[in-house]
Each structure stands twice: as structure tokens, then as C-alpha cells.
Enzyme design. Structure first.
Site, short mmCIF file in Angstrom:
data_model
loop_
_atom_site.label_atom_id
_atom_site.label_comp_id
_atom_site.label_asym_id
_atom_site.label_seq_id
_atom_site.Cartn_x
_atom_site.Cartn_y
_atom_site.Cartn_z
N ASP A 1 0.81 -1.22 0.00
CA ASP A 1 0.00 0.00 0.00
C ASP A 1 0.85 1.27 0.00
OD1 ASP A 1 0.99 -0.42 2.55
OD2 ASP A 1 -0.95 -0.70 3.50
N ASN B 1 -7.22 -2.90 14.41
CA ASN B 1 -8.62 -3.18 14.05
C ASN B 1 -8.72 -4.37 13.09
OD1 ASN B 1 -7.65 -2.13 11.67
ND2 ASN B 1 -9.21 -0.55 11.44
N HIS C 1 -7.01 -4.72 10.19
CA HIS C 1 -6.77 -4.47 8.76
C HIS C 1 -5.45 -5.10 8.32
CE1 HIS C 1 -4.74 -0.25 9.39
NE2 HIS C 1 -3.81 -1.16 9.28
N GLU D 1 -9.70 -2.01 5.31
CA GLU D 1 -10.35 -1.72 6.58
C GLU D 1 -11.58 -2.60 6.80
OE1 GLU D 1 -8.72 0.02 8.53
OE2 GLU D 1 -8.17 2.02 7.81
C1 GLP Z 1 -0.32 0.37 8.60
C2 GLP Z 1 -0.05 -0.48 7.36
C3 GLP Z 1 -0.28 -1.95 7.63
C4 GLP Z 1 0.39 -2.35 8.92
C5 GLP Z 1 -0.22 -1.58 10.07
C6 GLP Z 1 0.32 -1.98 11.44
O1 GLP Z 1 -1.63 0.77 8.72
N1 GLP Z 1 -0.85 -0.09 6.24
O2 GLP Z 1 0.23 -2.69 6.53
O3 GLP Z 1 0.26 -3.72 9.13
O4 GLP Z 1 0.07 -0.22 9.83
O5 GLP Z 1 1.46 -1.28 11.73
P1 GLP Z 1 2.43 -1.60 12.94
O6 GLP Z 1 3.26 -2.75 12.49
O7 GLP Z 1 3.25 -0.36 13.10
O8 GLP Z 1 1.59 -1.91 14.11
#
Ligand code: GLP
Length: 239
Positions: free
Chosen positions: A67, A136, A138, A143
Site C-alpha cells: 500500500d 482493528n 486491517h 479496513e
Molecule cells: C499500517 C499499514 C499496515 C500495517 C499496520 C500496522 O496501517 N498499512 O500494513 O500492518 O500499519 O502497523 P504496525 O506494524 O506499526 O503496528
């Protein structure tokens, strides 16, 4: 589905990296599906170490990312392109022309999504797809919703995600409100999915991997449909 509980974040990172290292040794022109966020940072550091030690080369490796924020160009400190350069690409012998991250500044976003999906297809999708997980549920930026979109698409970010990701920005107002994200369908086309979860903030959401259900309100649960999934979490996330 294999679930591996590592003692701590360091072990989780080494374990995750070992899957990627073994793959690259076996198939030097592997396709890697990569994720951003804090969770995979340790794994990227381990991959850089393995490269520096001469254990692996990224010369023929191809990568694509899940993304990118809409509105940020690749030089923006919080763009995922910048994250990937900083965490991995700048430190190894990969050809950056073989690394794909959606263009968050594309004038025609629909065309960008279609083109990205074509790139994934031309690469025959990832040998390993790395995933983090939002609190959440995702994955990428898919989402929770009643319906999920299968291919790469534009996704409006929900309040919880904007809040969670605001820690990387100077203020919450600076967090983009939309992203381009690979869809659940494109994610599930990978040959092997490795989902990483670390720390107490992921504790609640990881409970959902203890049952035999799926829900589009927990997009990560859809990976239960995939035949080759490894979940690596540390004890704090698994508690
Ligand atoms: C972002 C990314 C996700 C990732 C998530 C969790 O929203 N788009 O791909 O998994 O963050 O991030 P973290 O690893 O910092 O908890």
C-alpha cells in the site's frame, strides 16, 4: 495454518527473516510481497545483516508493497516508498526498478490501481507475502467493512487507523485520509503468507486466530482461507 510464538520481538524478527533468507537462497529471483509499519522493521534489519554477511543477494529479487498513502510522493518521510528505501532497499543490492510501491501522487488513481494489479499479475504474485496487522484487524489498508474489495483499489482510512498511524506524523491532521491498497484478493494470491504481530496492542485482535471463523469486519481473518499461512507473533501479542 502454522502459528509460531516467539519469545520476544527480536526472535520474531529473526524467525520472519529466516523464511525470506531460505526462499532467496533457493530461488534468487523470488518475488517478495512487503509490508510497512513498525512490526517488520526488525525483519528488514535482519535481511540487511544477511546481505552484508554475504548470505544472500537481492540482485534478482523483485518486490511489491501492499500500500501507499494517497497524496504523499516517494520522497515524503512518511511515504511507504521512503520507508522501504530506508529500511531495506538502500542497504542491499536490489535494483530499485524491480521494487514496486503504488504511486500515491498518481493523477489518475483508478488507472494506477489497474496498472498496479497488472504488475502483480505479471510477476505471478509473491512467493512470500509479509503482512502486519492493524489493531482493528486491517491488512494492507483493507479496513473492516461489510464488503471487501478484491483487487488493488483506493481505500478511505477509518478513524482508528488515522489515530494509530498519527504517531508517525507531526499531527493527526497530517495523516492522509486515503490510501492505495492491494485488495484481499491480490493478497491471497501469494504462495505463502506470513503475518507478523508484536506487542500488547495486538493482543486483542490476535484472539480471533483462535477460532474457526472469518469475518470481513476482521479483514486479516480472511487469510484463514489460504492454504499456506504462517503467523509469527511474540509472547506479548499471543498472551
Ligand atoms: C499500517 C499499514 C499496515 C500495517 C499496520 C500496522 O496501517 N498499512 O500494513 O500492518 O500499519 O502497523 P504496525 O506494524 O506499526 O503496528
Amino acid at each position: 495454518m502454522e502459528i509460531i510464538v516467539s519469545k520476544n520481538y527480536d526472535e520474531l524478527s529473526k524467525k520472519a527473516a529466516s523464511f525470506v533468507i531460505d526462499l532467496i537462497k533457493e530461488k534468487p529471483d523470488s518475488v517478495l510481497g512487503l509490508a510497512t509499519g513498525g512490526t517488520p522493521e526488525g525483519m528488514y534489519a535482519e535481511l540487511v545483516k544477511a546481505y552484508e554477511a554475504g548470505k544472500i543477494s537481492f540482485k534478482d529479487v523483485r518486490t511489491y508493497n501492499l500500500d501507499e498513502y494517497i497524496g504523499l510522493d516517494g520522497n515524503h518521510e512518511q511515504s511507504y516508498r521512503h520507508f522501504m528505501n530506508k529500511q531495506l532497499f538502500d542497504h542491499v543490492d536490489i535494483d530499485k526498478n524491480n521494487t514496486y510501491v503504488p504511486n500515491g501522487k498518481a493523477e489518475d488513481l483508478e488507472a494506477e490501481c489497474e496498472n498496479y494489479e497488472k504488475i502483480l499479475k505479471d510477476l505471478s504474485y509473491a512467493d512470500i507475502q509479509i503482512l502486519g496487522i492493524g489493531t482493528n484487524g486491517h491488512i494492507g489498508f483493507n479496513e473492516p467493512a461489510e464488503e471487501l474489495i478484491l483487487p488493488t483499489h483506493v481505500e478511505p482510512l477509518v478513524e482508528a487507523t488515522i489515530e494509530a498511524n498519527s504517531r508517525y506524523f507531526d499531527s493527526k491532521d497530517e495523516v492522509p485520509k486515503e490510501a492505495i491498497s492491494m485488495g484481499i484478493g491480490s493478497i491471497l494470491k501469494a504462495k505463502h503468507i506470513i503475518l507478523l504481530a508484536s506487542g500488547p496492542s495486538k493482543n486483542e485482535i490476535m484472539k480471533y486466530f483462535n477460532n474457526d471463523k472469518i469475518s470481513t469486519n476482521i479483514p486479516a481473518s480472511l487469510i484463514k482461507l489460504h492454504p499456506n499461512v504462517t503467523i509469527i507473533m511474540d509472547e506479548e501479542a499471543a498472551k
